[in-house]
Design an enzyme around this catalytic site. Sequence first.
Site, PDB file in Angstrom:
ATOM      1  N   HIS A 269      40.436  40.644  34.321  1.00  0.00           N
ATOM      2  CA  HIS A 269      40.910  41.285  35.539  1.00  0.00           C
ATOM      3  C   HIS A 269      42.233  41.965  35.271  1.00  0.00           C
ATOM      4  O   HIS A 269      43.037  41.471  34.476  1.00  0.00           O
ATOM      5  CB  HIS A 269      41.065  40.265  36.675  1.00  0.00           C
ATOM      6  CG  HIS A 269      41.096  40.930  38.005  1.00  0.00           C
ATOM      7  ND1 HIS A 269      42.256  41.397  38.572  1.00  0.00           N
ATOM      8  CD2 HIS A 269      40.098  41.264  38.850  1.00  0.00           C
ATOM      9  CE1 HIS A 269      41.973  41.971  39.709  1.00  0.00           C
ATOM     10  NE2 HIS A 269      40.674  41.909  39.909  1.00  0.00           N
ATOM     11  N   ASP A 320      32.913  39.546  40.346  1.00  0.00           N
ATOM     12  CA  ASP A 320      31.555  40.046  40.117  1.00  0.00           C
ATOM     13  C   ASP A 320      30.661  39.053  39.393  1.00  0.00           C
ATOM     14  O   ASP A 320      29.439  39.189  39.426  1.00  0.00           O
ATOM     15  CB  ASP A 320      31.612  41.337  39.279  1.00  0.00           C
ATOM     16  CG  ASP A 320      32.261  42.454  40.054  1.00  0.00           C
ATOM     17  OD1 ASP A 320      31.836  42.673  41.201  1.00  0.00           O
ATOM     18  OD2 ASP A 320      33.196  43.076  39.541  1.00  0.00           O
TER      19      ASP A 320
HETATM   20  N1  COA Z   1      35.059  40.932  27.716  1.00  0.00           N
HETATM   21  C1  COA Z   1      35.618  40.881  26.486  1.00  0.00           C
HETATM   22  N2  COA Z   1      36.854  41.307  26.238  1.00  0.00           N
HETATM   23  C2  COA Z   1      37.561  41.776  27.260  1.00  0.00           C
HETATM   24  C3  COA Z   1      37.052  41.833  28.566  1.00  0.00           C
HETATM   25  C4  COA Z   1      35.745  41.401  28.772  1.00  0.00           C
HETATM   26  N3  COA Z   1      35.210  41.429  29.983  1.00  0.00           N
HETATM   27  N4  COA Z   1      37.973  42.341  29.389  1.00  0.00           N
HETATM   28  C5  COA Z   1      39.042  42.601  28.632  1.00  0.00           C
HETATM   29  N5  COA Z   1      38.786  42.274  27.360  1.00  0.00           N
HETATM   30  C6  COA Z   1      39.689  42.416  26.232  1.00  0.00           C
HETATM   31  C7  COA Z   1      39.740  43.880  25.822  1.00  0.00           C
HETATM   32  O1  COA Z   1      38.754  44.193  24.867  1.00  0.00           O
HETATM   33  C8  COA Z   1      41.128  43.988  25.272  1.00  0.00           C
HETATM   34  O2  COA Z   1      41.154  43.428  23.984  1.00  0.00           O
HETATM   35  P1  COA Z   1      42.062  44.069  22.835  1.00  0.00           P
HETATM   36  O3  COA Z   1      43.467  43.914  23.348  1.00  0.00           O
HETATM   37  O4  COA Z   1      41.738  43.251  21.653  1.00  0.00           O
HETATM   38  O5  COA Z   1      41.659  45.507  22.745  1.00  0.00           O
HETATM   39  C9  COA Z   1      41.931  43.066  26.181  1.00  0.00           C
HETATM   40  O6  COA Z   1      40.990  42.094  26.660  1.00  0.00           O
HETATM   41  C10 COA Z   1      42.562  43.788  27.352  1.00  0.00           C
HETATM   42  O7  COA Z   1      41.529  44.546  27.990  1.00  0.00           O
HETATM   43  P2  COA Z   1      41.779  45.742  29.002  1.00  0.00           P
HETATM   44  O8  COA Z   1      40.490  46.405  29.335  1.00  0.00           O
HETATM   45  O9  COA Z   1      42.887  46.606  28.507  1.00  0.00           O
HETATM   46  O10 COA Z   1      42.331  44.917  30.210  1.00  0.00           O
HETATM   47  P3  COA Z   1      42.528  45.437  31.645  1.00  0.00           P
HETATM   48  O11 COA Z   1      43.420  44.500  32.317  1.00  0.00           O
HETATM   49  O12 COA Z   1      42.887  46.857  31.690  1.00  0.00           O
HETATM   50  O13 COA Z   1      41.027  45.387  32.185  1.00  0.00           O
HETATM   51  C11 COA Z   1      39.084  45.058  33.338  1.00  0.00           C
HETATM   52  C12 COA Z   1      40.588  44.789  33.294  1.00  0.00           C
HETATM   53  C13 COA Z   1      38.549  44.399  34.582  1.00  0.00           C
HETATM   54  C14 COA Z   1      38.823  46.566  33.421  1.00  0.00           C
HETATM   55  C15 COA Z   1      38.436  44.458  32.053  1.00  0.00           C
HETATM   56  O14 COA Z   1      38.706  43.085  31.955  1.00  0.00           O
HETATM   57  C16 COA Z   1      36.949  44.721  32.021  1.00  0.00           C
HETATM   58  O15 COA Z   1      36.516  45.810  31.618  1.00  0.00           O
HETATM   59  N6  COA Z   1      36.117  43.716  32.441  1.00  0.00           N
HETATM   60  C17 COA Z   1      34.708  43.893  32.460  1.00  0.00           C
HETATM   61  C18 COA Z   1      34.288  44.707  33.654  1.00  0.00           C
HETATM   62  C19 COA Z   1      34.422  43.928  34.942  1.00  0.00           C
HETATM   63  O16 COA Z   1      34.008  42.788  35.049  1.00  0.00           O
HETATM   64  N7  COA Z   1      34.979  44.597  35.967  1.00  0.00           N
HETATM   65  C20 COA Z   1      35.148  44.026  37.274  1.00  0.00           C
HETATM   66  C21 COA Z   1      36.581  43.838  37.604  1.00  0.00           C
HETATM   67  S1  COA Z   1      36.785  42.939  39.131  1.00  0.00           S
END
Ligand code: COA
Length: 383
Positions: A269, A320
């Site tokens: 998140h 979700d």
């Molecule tokens: N599964 C595996 N790894 C994950 C992950 C996931 N669901 N979410 C984040 N990570 C990892 C990323 O690969 C990244 O790793 P790195 O630093 O080695 O590259 C790190 O955690 C940070 O990820 P990032 O996408 O930059 O974090 P964020 O805070 O911007 O992202 C989300 C938040 C929600 C966009 C992200 O966690 C995600 O894409 N989750 C899956 C989609 C989802 O469930 N969305 C609903 C949100 S309510």
Amino acid sequence: MDKGKDVVAAGASAAAGLRGVVAATSSIGDVDGANGILIYQGYDIHDLATHSTFEEVIFLLWHGRLPKQDELDDLHETLRAHYELQPEILDLMRSFPREAEPMDVLRTTVSALDFFDQQAHDTSREVSVKTAARLVAQIPTIVTTLERLRKGLEPVKPNSKLNIAANFLYMLKGEMPSPADARVFDQCLILHADHELNASTFTARVVAGTLADMYGAVTAAIAALSGPLHGGANTNVMKTLLAIGEIDRAETYIKNALAEKRKIMGFGHAVYRTEDPRATHLRQFSKEVGERAGNTKWYEMSRRLEEVMMREKGMFPNVDFFSASTYYMMGIPLELFTPIFAVSRISGWTGHILEQYENNKLIRPRAEYVGARGLKYIPLEAR
Ligand code: COA
């Protein structure tokens, strides 16, 4: 062209994805990501999810306080008077390709509602609350109608005796839901109602900030919600569970996916660094609905995924994750998971739009320019 020499070196100081940037003041909701606390207008989500109804939460988000009985009765009456779609909207929906994406159908239909509301462009508080009620009342009908049409079935007319949650399940399946399912769905709507400046709500506020009408702001919010990194995640969670197929394959699946640097949908998140408080309730709903249906496989598989993700990545499930198996076991088709998010979040979107209109300032941030400067135009034939 070698752009390198012309680029003014600019340290990338802008926060990527605006993380941590405060972009508005609001009294609607607050997310305390460090402590896993979510409040709507001062009330803890745990309290609301346990004791309130979606209609009470709608009133709360719009008016900043819980309704008295007569106010709640009035809101019920107004919403129920708007459940039914105009015949022109139904005709429009019948003209869409059957294979169209449900979120695209929802977006286009909501945009068209504007044509049939003579006061659509009036952004005064008095009229905007009425517009908000139309949107909250009609989005569930649009979602169930699009699903019935997709399946080649006739839409089921709304039942004005039912609340939004029960009426949604009734229109979807054409039969009265059990009181237990209707209450779980009502609680799901409460849990998804608002989440501060998430991508779709921010989008709604940016559009409303131009004083565009509420239908336009909500149409844009629906587009933002449709993306897989936002509302689209719940459908993908269920696709993952189905692809895993059997509980004993869960661990290997996740480890392989992580080794390939794939994101596991439903985890992580942008704000929470601990358990998402909404997931606490949804985990329980997934279990209860599974038990009632005599099939806890998806709940158990979700629990296994949760353990593996915690061990491997220290990551918590988000809203979700357990909503996927909850909806699935309620017999809701995967394609509707994201539109259902909109059935709930329309309450928060409209709350934020009302707040934006009331104290409006055009939202116009700046970009940190990292491109070239001082280039001279080169005629086409000389490039
Ligand atoms: N599964 C595996 N790894 C994950 C992950 C996931 N669901 N979410 C984040 N990570 C990892 C990323 O690969 C990244 O790793 P790195 O630093 O080695 O590259 C790190 O955690 C940070 O990820 P990032 O996408 O930059 O974090 P964020 O805070 O911007 O992202 C989300 C938040 C929600 C966009 C992200 O966690 C995600 O894409 N989750 C899956 C989609 C989802 O469930 N969305 C609903 C949100 S309510």
